[in-house]
Scaffold this active site. Structure first.
Site, PDB file in Angstrom:
ATOM      1  N   CYS A   1      13.720  11.790   5.154  1.00 14.08           N
ATOM      2  CA  CYS A   1      13.838  11.398   6.776  1.00 14.08           C
ATOM      3  C   CYS A   1      15.637  11.737   7.056  1.00 14.08           C
ATOM      4  CB  CYS A   1      13.335  10.272   7.301  1.00 14.08           C
ATOM      5  SG  CYS A   1      14.045   8.793   5.908  1.00 14.08           S
TER       6      CYS A   1
ATOM      7  N   GLU B   1      10.412  16.151  15.014  1.00 14.26           N
ATOM      8  CA  GLU B   1      10.567  16.166  13.516  1.00 14.26           C
ATOM      9  C   GLU B   1       9.861  17.186  12.708  1.00 14.26           C
ATOM     10  OE1 GLU B   1       9.032  12.894  11.245  1.00 14.26           O
ATOM     11  OE2 GLU B   1      10.995  12.507  10.615  1.00 14.26           O
TER      12      GLU B   1
ATOM     13  N   GLU C   1      10.856   1.674   9.411  1.00 16.17           N
ATOM     14  CA  GLU C   1      11.753   2.785   9.120  1.00 16.17           C
ATOM     15  C   GLU C   1      11.006   3.918   9.283  1.00 16.17           C
ATOM     16  OE1 GLU C   1      15.033   0.328   8.110  1.00 16.17           O
ATOM     17  OE2 GLU C   1      14.705   2.705   8.363  1.00 16.17           O
TER      18      GLU C   1
ATOM     19  N   LYS D   1       0.835  -1.301   0.038  1.00 16.48           N
ATOM     20  CA  LYS D   1      -0.158   0.055  -0.026  1.00 16.48           C
ATOM     21  C   LYS D   1       0.931   1.249  -0.043  1.00 16.48           C
ATOM     22  CE  LYS D   1      -2.080   2.498   2.741  1.00 16.48           C
ATOM     23  NZ  LYS D   1      -1.749   3.901   2.221  1.00 16.48           N
TER      24      LYS D   1
HETATM   25  O1  TXE Z   1       4.154   8.690   7.234  1.00 17.24           O
HETATM   26  P1  TXE Z   1       2.700   8.124   7.737  1.00 17.24           P
HETATM   27  P2  TXE Z   1       4.008   9.894   6.200  1.00 17.24           P
HETATM   28  C1  TXE Z   1       8.933   9.503   7.686  1.00 17.24           C
HETATM   29  C2  TXE Z   1       9.444  10.948   8.077  1.00 17.24           C
HETATM   30  C3  TXE Z   1       7.983  11.187   8.355  1.00 17.24           C
HETATM   31  C4  TXE Z   1       6.874  10.596   7.732  1.00 17.24           C
HETATM   32  C5  TXE Z   1       6.442  10.908   6.712  1.00 17.24           C
HETATM   33  O2  TXE Z   1      10.245  11.054   8.723  1.00 17.24           O
HETATM   34  O3  TXE Z   1       7.814  11.438   9.895  1.00 17.24           O
HETATM   35  O4  TXE Z   1       7.566   9.246   7.566  1.00 17.24           O
HETATM   36  O5  TXE Z   1       5.831   9.954   5.868  1.00 17.24           O
HETATM   37  C6  TXE Z   1       0.003   4.451   6.037  1.00 17.24           C
HETATM   38  N1  TXE Z   1      -1.675   1.264   9.660  1.00 17.24           N
HETATM   39  N2  TXE Z   1       9.838   8.506   7.071  1.00 17.24           N
HETATM   40  O6  TXE Z   1       3.556  11.217   6.675  1.00 17.24           O
HETATM   41  O7  TXE Z   1       1.724   8.845   8.023  1.00 17.24           O
HETATM   42  C7  TXE Z   1      -0.060   5.768   5.278  1.00 17.24           C
HETATM   43  O8  TXE Z   1      -1.189   5.536   4.522  1.00 17.24           O
HETATM   44  C8  TXE Z   1      -1.092   0.848   8.651  1.00 17.24           C
HETATM   45  C9  TXE Z   1      10.990   7.994   7.634  1.00 17.24           C
HETATM   46  O9  TXE Z   1       3.443   9.514   5.006  1.00 17.24           O
HETATM   47  O10 TXE Z   1       3.055   7.138   8.831  1.00 17.24           O
HETATM   48  C10 TXE Z   1       1.062   5.702   4.292  1.00 17.24           C
HETATM   49  O11 TXE Z   1       1.039   4.632   3.260  1.00 17.24           O
HETATM   50  N3  TXE Z   1      -0.729   1.927   7.477  1.00 17.24           N
HETATM   51  C11 TXE Z   1      11.478   6.946   6.260  1.00 17.24           C
HETATM   52  C12 TXE Z   1       2.087   5.281   5.315  1.00 17.24           C
HETATM   53  O12 TXE Z   1       1.580   4.385   6.422  1.00 17.24           O
HETATM   54  C13 TXE Z   1      -0.884   3.253   7.883  1.00 17.24           C
HETATM   55  C14 TXE Z   1      11.638   7.522   5.211  1.00 17.24           C
HETATM   56  C15 TXE Z   1       3.017   6.163   6.054  1.00 17.24           C
HETATM   57  O13 TXE Z   1       2.347   7.204   6.668  1.00 17.24           O
HETATM   58  C16 TXE Z   1      -1.530   3.291   9.238  1.00 17.24           C
HETATM   59  C17 TXE Z   1      10.371   8.440   4.795  1.00 17.24           C
HETATM   60  C18 TXE Z   1      -1.901   2.249  10.092  1.00 17.24           C
HETATM   61  N4  TXE Z   1      -2.521   2.694  11.172  1.00 17.24           N
HETATM   62  C19 TXE Z   1       9.523   8.882   5.738  1.00 17.24           C
HETATM   63  N5  TXE Z   1      -1.419   4.908   9.001  1.00 17.24           N
HETATM   64  C20 TXE Z   1      13.021   6.168   6.864  1.00 17.24           C
HETATM   65  N6  TXE Z   1      13.079   6.329   8.162  1.00 17.24           N
HETATM   66  O14 TXE Z   1      13.384   5.729   6.233  1.00 17.24           O
HETATM   67  C21 TXE Z   1      -0.963   5.600   8.220  1.00 17.24           C
HETATM   68  N7  TXE Z   1      -0.507   4.493   7.317  1.00 17.24           N
END
Ligand code: TXE
Length: 480
Positions: free
Chosen positions: A282, A384, A248, A173
């Site tokens: 990130c 962050e 991650e 997804k």
């Molecule tokens: O994250 P979200 P975001 C981190 C970055 C920032 C964030 C940005 O630092 O904090 O990610 O990405 C799905 N059950 N990294 O805002 O909201 C959601 O639909 C299952 C770190 O998108 O957490 C999306 O597909 N899935 C990284 C995905 O999770 C769920 C590199 C991420 O969404 C869910 C990139 C749930 N309950 C970004 N809720 C690294 N460390 O490498 C949301 N999603």
């Protein structure tokens, strides 16, 4: 307007509910396509399909698996321009960046694991003349792969490639905020002849489709990239189900600049590590610590360069800073800039949203922002922000800056600028970060373990670590 489709059982189909979500072009601030608002029913169909083909895929000769993945990589390269444009439109990043980084890396991810599986080995141990042990590493089953919006196809392929190469089938997804390139990728999978059900892509909301994948009893392994808060939520679901989990998560990465550094190199790269992808990586170095003796010089020259970064239409050649990914994310970033001022910070440049004339008039743009005068422990330096915002802080002693660097709940990456080799090793040894760059940034060898410490993550991706994550081992001991 285009309606993106789920990719389930080898077919591009509408969501079971017939419901769709608006998909925005952040540079224009307008809806430009629709994304399936998938639910448990769609996930169930995807998992059923992935399970039905697991036996075929997991026992397919690795050369054949590899060839299919390499064919997909070839198609990514063929459609490089189309995918880069889609990435830029969906995410708001400069087209040039998508062309130079995102799409080539998506292809490289597929190639790296397609070829890696051909050389994947495990170990054996002989017990004198009594017995011999050998370790088998076998694919686990249906892998759930969930990816974020900042590097959409780059991180999507970074997750699914090792899972597929190791012989698992996948239900993936992508983020509902940037679904387009994963959709185009599913068309390439069909064209490449990937067997139906090997990869399934279910689009939709995290709390609905994402949660359904994470909670499905027939998905024993989950790989997630995204925010720390979401990672925590996912862990709460998977732990009692004894699922294998890789997280991650977020970062608040220190960029430490000693007086004995190559000043021009440190200055130039720090611009990139601060504002690449609008600071929505990130691994960006969002806290810049500069040794006191060169602080004023660095600050003045850094701010001067930042002022000259072009914030503009992501499709234009000269744009360095594009649109942030959404109106909500823009407002989150602006709220942190407001907080920084309430905590006593001085804005040296930027600090507000930018109106880009023409087609992007309604887009979501923020001027690259540099703030000084804050305490290391304040919220601005602890939380962050994930946008084009960095803080600058002087330091006197090595021990002092190591304490600053290690003072947050995160531990993803760190950068050290110094001409002193012993200092580089000494400081790197003491930093609590999973990835440390010395006199460089974002130089990536895909064979190395990738991931964070503390609240930046759980487990490691990259190289053999990822292949081992997506397999389960058994040890066979035979009496001689
Ligand atoms: O994250 P979200 P975001 C981190 C970055 C920032 C964030 C940005 O630092 O904090 O990610 O990405 C799905 N059950 N990294 O805002 O909201 C959601 O639909 C299952 C770190 O998108 O957490 C999306 O597909 N899935 C990284 C995905 O999770 C769920 C590199 C991420 O969404 C869910 C990139 C749930 N309950 C970004 N809720 C690294 N460390 O490498 C949301 N999603």
């Amino acid at each position: 307007m285009q309606k993106i489709k789920n990719y389930i059982n080898g077919e591009l189909i509408a969501p079971a509910s017939g419901e769709y979500l608006d998909n925005y072009n952040p540079a224009e601030g307008k809806v430009y396509s629709y994304t399936p608002d998938s639910n448990e029913e769609d996930v169930k169909a995807a998992v059923g399909s992935a399970r039905s083909v697991f036996q075929e895929w997991s026992t397919m000769p690795v050369r054949q698996r590899a060839d299919l993945m390499l064919r997909i990589a070839d198609l990514i390269d063929r459609d490089h321009e189309k995918l880069a444009l889609a990435e830029s439109v969906d995410n708001g990043k400069p087209l040039k960046l998508a062309k130079r980084v995102d799409i080539p890396r998506a292809s490289a991810n597929m190639r790296f694991y397609a070829t890696g599986i051909l050389h994947f080995a495990s170990e054996s141990h002989q017990m004198d003349q009594e017995a011999i042990n050998y370790t088998l590493r076998k694919p686990i089953g249906v892998a759930g792969c969930i990816s974020p919006w900042n590097l959409p196809l780059y991180l999507f392929t970074w997750k699914i490639a090792p899972a597929l190469a190791a012989g698992n089938t996948v239900v993936a997804k992508p983020s509902e905020i940037t679904p387009m390139t994963a959709y185009l990728f599913s068309e390439l999978c069909i064209e490449a002849g990937l067997p139906a059900g090997v990869l399934n892509i279910v689009h939709g909301m995290g709390g609905k489709a994402g949660q359904a994948i994470v909670a499905h009893p027939d998905v024993p392994v989950i790989s997630f990239t995204g925010g720390t808060a979401t990672g925590r939520q996912i862990a709460l679901t998977t732990a009692p189900m004894f699922k294998k989990l890789s997280l991650e998560l977020g970062g608040k990465n220190p960029n430490i600049i000693f007086a004995d550094c190559d000043f021009e190199e440190a200055l130039h790269t720090s611009i990139h590590s601060s504002f690449a992808n609008q600071g929505e990586i990130c691994l960006c170095g969002s806290r810049i610590f500069v040794e006191e003796t060169i602080y004023d010089k660095f600050r003045d020259e850094f701010v001067n360069k930042v002022k000259n970064l072009t914030v503009g239409d992501p499709l234009e050649e000269g744009t360095k800073v594009g649109a942030v990914v959404s109106e909500a994310h823009r407002d989150k970033i602006l709220s942190y800039i407001q907080l920084a001022q309430e905590e006593g910070g001085q804005i040296l440049t930027g600090g507000a949203q930018v109106t880009v004339p023409g087609r992007c008039e309604q887009g979501h743009f923020i001027a690259p922002t540099v703030i000084e005068g804050l305490d290391a422990q304040c919220r601005t330096n602890q939380e962050e922000i994930f946008g084009p915002v960095v803080t600058l802080m002087p330091f006197r002693q090595e021990e002092e800056v190591i304490d600053y660097a290690n003072s947050t709940a995160y531990g993803l990456s760190a950068t050290i600028w110094t001409g002193n080799l012993k200092r580089a090793h000494r400081v790197a040894d003491q930093l609590k970060s999973g990835i440390i760059w010395v006199n460089c940034w974002l130089l990536r060898d895909l064979r190395t373990p990738f991931g964070g410490m503390k609240q930046s993550g759980l487990g490691r991706e990259g190289g053999w670590e990822a292949m081992r994550f997506f397999t389960e081992s058994k040890n066979v001991c035979i009496k001689m």
